[in-house]
Design an enzyme around this catalytic site. Structure first.
Site, PDB file in Angstrom:
ATOM      1  N   ARG A  96       0.857  -1.187   0.000  1.00 48.51           N
ATOM      2  CA  ARG A  96       0.000   0.000   0.000  1.00 48.51           C
ATOM      3  C   ARG A  96       0.893   1.236   0.000  1.00 48.51           C
ATOM      4  NH1 ARG A  96      -2.337   3.277   4.530  1.00 48.51           N
ATOM      5  NH2 ARG A  96      -3.802   4.627   3.462  1.00 48.51           N
ATOM      6  N   HIS A 148      -2.677  11.248   0.346  1.00 47.67           N
ATOM      7  CA  HIS A 148      -2.140  11.032   1.691  1.00 47.67           C
ATOM      8  C   HIS A 148      -1.514  12.359   2.134  1.00 47.67           C
ATOM      9  CE1 HIS A 148      -0.881   7.592   4.529  1.00 47.67           C
ATOM     10  NE2 HIS A 148      -0.523   8.707   5.141  1.00 47.67           N
ATOM     11  N   GLU A 191      -7.301   8.887   5.760  1.00 49.96           N
ATOM     12  CA  GLU A 191      -7.577   9.590   7.011  1.00 49.96           C
ATOM     13  C   GLU A 191      -7.983  11.055   6.832  1.00 49.96           C
ATOM     14  OE1 GLU A 191      -4.275   9.033   9.673  1.00 49.96           O
ATOM     15  OE2 GLU A 191      -4.652   6.895   9.860  1.00 49.96           O
ATOM     16  N   ASN A 250      -7.627   2.241   9.549  1.00 49.34           N
ATOM     17  CA  ASN A 250      -6.327   2.398  10.215  1.00 49.34           C
ATOM     18  C   ASN A 250      -6.576   2.444  11.714  1.00 49.34           C
ATOM     19  OD1 ASN A 250      -5.343   2.704   7.647  1.00 49.34           O
ATOM     20  ND2 ASN A 250      -4.739   4.848   7.877  1.00 49.34           N
ATOM     21  N   TYR A 289      -4.745   2.536  15.574  1.00 50.85           N
ATOM     22  CA  TYR A 289      -3.531   2.680  16.388  1.00 50.85           C
ATOM     23  C   TYR A 289      -3.815   2.651  17.891  1.00 50.85           C
ATOM     24  CZ  TYR A 289      -0.788   3.741  12.249  1.00 50.85           C
ATOM     25  OH  TYR A 289      -0.139   3.649  11.049  1.00 50.85           O
ATOM     26  N   GLU A 314      -3.667   0.179   8.005  1.00 50.70           N
ATOM     27  CA  GLU A 314      -2.503   0.590   8.809  1.00 50.70           C
ATOM     28  C   GLU A 314      -2.661   0.092  10.233  1.00 50.70           C
ATOM     29  OE1 GLU A 314      -1.243   4.706   8.960  1.00 50.70           O
ATOM     30  OE2 GLU A 314      -1.752   4.952   6.850  1.00 50.70           O
TER      31      GLU A 314
HETATM   32  O1  LGS Z   1       2.736   7.772   9.588  1.00 53.29           O
HETATM   33  C1  LGS Z   1       1.376   7.930   9.829  1.00 53.29           C
HETATM   34  C2  LGS Z   1       0.904   6.918  10.844  1.00 53.29           C
HETATM   35  C3  LGS Z   1       1.574   6.886  12.178  1.00 53.29           C
HETATM   36  O2  LGS Z   1       0.497   6.889  13.141  1.00 53.29           O
HETATM   37  C4  LGS Z   1       0.547   7.759   8.574  1.00 53.29           C
HETATM   38  O3  LGS Z   1       0.977   8.597   7.549  1.00 53.29           O
HETATM   39  C5  LGS Z   1      -0.905   8.066   8.849  1.00 53.29           C
HETATM   40  O4  LGS Z   1      -1.699   7.571   7.785  1.00 53.29           O
HETATM   41  C6  LGS Z   1      -1.438   7.583  10.194  1.00 53.29           C
HETATM   42  O5  LGS Z   1      -2.143   8.651  10.763  1.00 53.29           O
HETATM   43  N1  LGS Z   1      -0.469   7.200  11.186  1.00 53.29           N
HETATM   44  C7  LGS Z   1      -0.654   7.176  12.506  1.00 53.29           C
HETATM   45  N2  LGS Z   1      -1.779   7.417  13.073  1.00 53.29           N
HETATM   46  C8  LGS Z   1      -2.123   7.411  14.428  1.00 53.29           C
HETATM   47  C9  LGS Z   1      -3.345   8.149  14.773  1.00 53.29           C
HETATM   48  C10 LGS Z   1      -3.580   9.410  14.007  1.00 53.29           C
HETATM   49  C11 LGS Z   1      -4.454  10.360  14.728  1.00 53.29           C
HETATM   50  C12 LGS Z   1      -3.691  11.294  15.591  1.00 53.29           C
HETATM   51  C13 LGS Z   1      -4.555  11.906  16.630  1.00 53.29           C
HETATM   52  C14 LGS Z   1      -3.801  12.827  17.527  1.00 53.29           C
HETATM   53  C15 LGS Z   1      -4.085  12.608  18.949  1.00 53.29           C
END
Ligand code: LGS
Length: 441
Positions: free
Chosen positions: A78, A122, A167, A293, A295, A347
């Site tokens: 991806r 992105h 996202e 995605n 996390y 993700e």
């Molecule tokens: O590298 C990014 C990863 C790392 O953690 C990637 O480009 C994104 O698509 C994705 O957002 N990623 C990621 N997300 C964790 C949660 C995002 C939301 C943040 C909220 C702030 C408290």
């Protein structure tokens, strides 16, 4: 810790990256600047003062990176296309040299039998469109549909899936809500209007891609979480409900139900977006797959200072709670609420303070993280959620947005001074794990 979980042979195993985070080649072969070029070159925006000019130099080293993926034995990759590489201003002329790069990358993947899963957006909006008002300008949604149609026309038959957005929550809330991300605006009302234009652009892009008859599965990638109330207090419970409505349902309901969730719409009050008559008709367009995605969960506490989760499994280098149960819960909730298409976990992964010790990178914590989340997603699968695949974030250490290069999410270590790639323990583990999943290959 967790036992081995056997997945069906048809399950897709992959790794994920995005253009701005790995490509570099910021001005190569006619590429136009994006808002992340501008933002990262603005002092004070990125914690370590870094930018994406070179990143992992994937623009030049893609054959090596695809060879690494092939060695891992993944089925799928991806990645995202940089809009301003193929259309430098985001409108008008296409840049053939930019398309040629993705053509070379796809050929390389095809030669190794790796399926391509592409994301169109992105976060790296062409700066030319930002100069016209960016995502706050409704017209950007129409420019995005043009770009989507062109990519589908040229490459559709070579792509397994095409996701419109990655996202959109982040673009709206971090790009326009709290200014952590490009373009660096902090204005709640604008962020909500931007979220509407992103959803509109998704629907228009779906239609533009359908119109060219692409064989790729078409969908969208959303970051999602469950929202747990810290205590049983009415205030915490209300906060959790609102958080789920404003973050998850806000993007799901328009696509699946043709409306915004009432709770969030009411809560937004005067900040509610301007919506044109046919917008929901355009947005609510059948998608072939949903990318999720995952996390961490949202932990909602109305107290000051807010209560923090106990984090029984610890936190990652980003400070995020490790909470795999939230993935099972989320997927079951989605299944109960929506008429879902097949899901890919597009993700999941963790930042870890990885260091090289005698040539080895012992990131056992990352292996444990992935195993626990695979178990959690399999629990949801066994309860009837149609999950077709899993993409580990990320193949490589890369530019982690406003955290710069300090946070490492890769299963492959990158030495930014030499661009040397070194497989971490997690990469070796993933290879062996995939072999166990499909011993016949
Ligand atoms: O590298 C990014 C990863 C790392 O953690 C990637 O480009 C994104 O698509 C994705 O957002 N990623 C990621 N997300 C964790 C949660 C995002 C939301 C943040 C909220 C702030 C408290």
């Amino acid at each position: 810790m967790t036992d081995f979980t056997q997945f069906p042979p048809s399950f897709t195993w992959g790794v994920a990256t995005s253009a701005f985070q790995i490509e570099g080649g910021a001005a190569a072969d006619g590429k136009g600047p994006s808002i992340w070029d501008t933002f990262s070159h603005t002092p004070g925006k990125v914690i370590d003062g870094s930018n994406g000019d070179v990143a992992c130099d994937h623009y030049h080293r893609y054959p090596e990176d695809v060879a690494i993926m092939s060695g891992l034995g993944v089925d799928a990759y991806r990645f995202s296309m940089a809009w301003s590489r193929v259309q430098p201003q985001g409108k008008g002329a296409w840049n053939e040299a930019g398309f040629a790069f993705y053509d070379r990358l796809l050929s390389e993947l095809e030669a190794k039998g790796i399926d391509a899963h592409v994301t169109l957006y992105h976060w790296d909006l062409p700066q030319g469109l930002q100069d016209d008002g960016g995502w706050l300008n409704r017209d950007t949604a129409y420019r995005f549909a043009d770009y989507a149609g062109e990519v589908a026309r040229r490459f559709g038959s070579r792509l397994k899936t095409i996701a419109t957005h990655n996202e959109p929550w982040c673009t709206a809330n971090l790009g326009y809500g709290n200014a952590q991300f490009a373009p660096g605006v902090a204005d709640l009302k604008q962020s909500i209007q931007v979220s509407h234009h992103l959803l509109l652009s998704h629907g228009l892009a779906m239609q533009a891609m359908r119109a060219v008859g692409s064989s790729a599965q078409l969908g969208i990638v959303l970051n999602q979480w469950t929202a747990d109330a810290a205590t049983d207090s009415a205030a915490d419970k209300a906060m959790a409900e609102f958080e789920y409505a404003r973050s998850v349902q806000w993007f799901m309901d328009p696509i699946f139900k043709g409306k915004y969730p009432e709770l969030a719409l009411q809560g937004h009050g005067d900040n509610a977006p301007v919506i044109h008559a046919n917008d929901f008709k355009d947005i609510q367009h059948k998608i072939d797959f949903l990318g999720v995605n995952y996390y961490f969960r949202a932990y909602c506490s109305a107290e000051t200072p807010p209560r923090q989760p106990e984090a029984k499994l610890g936190t990652t280098d980003m400070g995020w709670e490790i909470f795999p149960d939230g993935l099972t819960e989320l997927l079951l909730k989605l299944k109960a609420e929506y008429d879902l298409p097949p899901i890919y976990i597009t993700e999941n992964g963790m930042a870890n303070p990885d260091v090289i010790v005698d040539g080895e990178i012992p990131d056992e914590a990352r292996i444990d993280f992935v195993l626990r989340h695979l178990k959690a997603l399999n629990d949801a699968r066994l309860q009837g959620v149609d999950i077709q695949g899993y993409f580990l974030w990320s193949l490589l250490d890369n530019f982690e947005w406003n955290s710069g290069y300090a946070k490492r999410f890769g299963i492959v270590h990158v030495d930014y001074a030499t661009q040397q790639r070194t497989l971490k323990h997690s990469a070796h583990w993933y290879r062996e794990y995939l072999l166990k999943q499909r011993p016949q290959r």
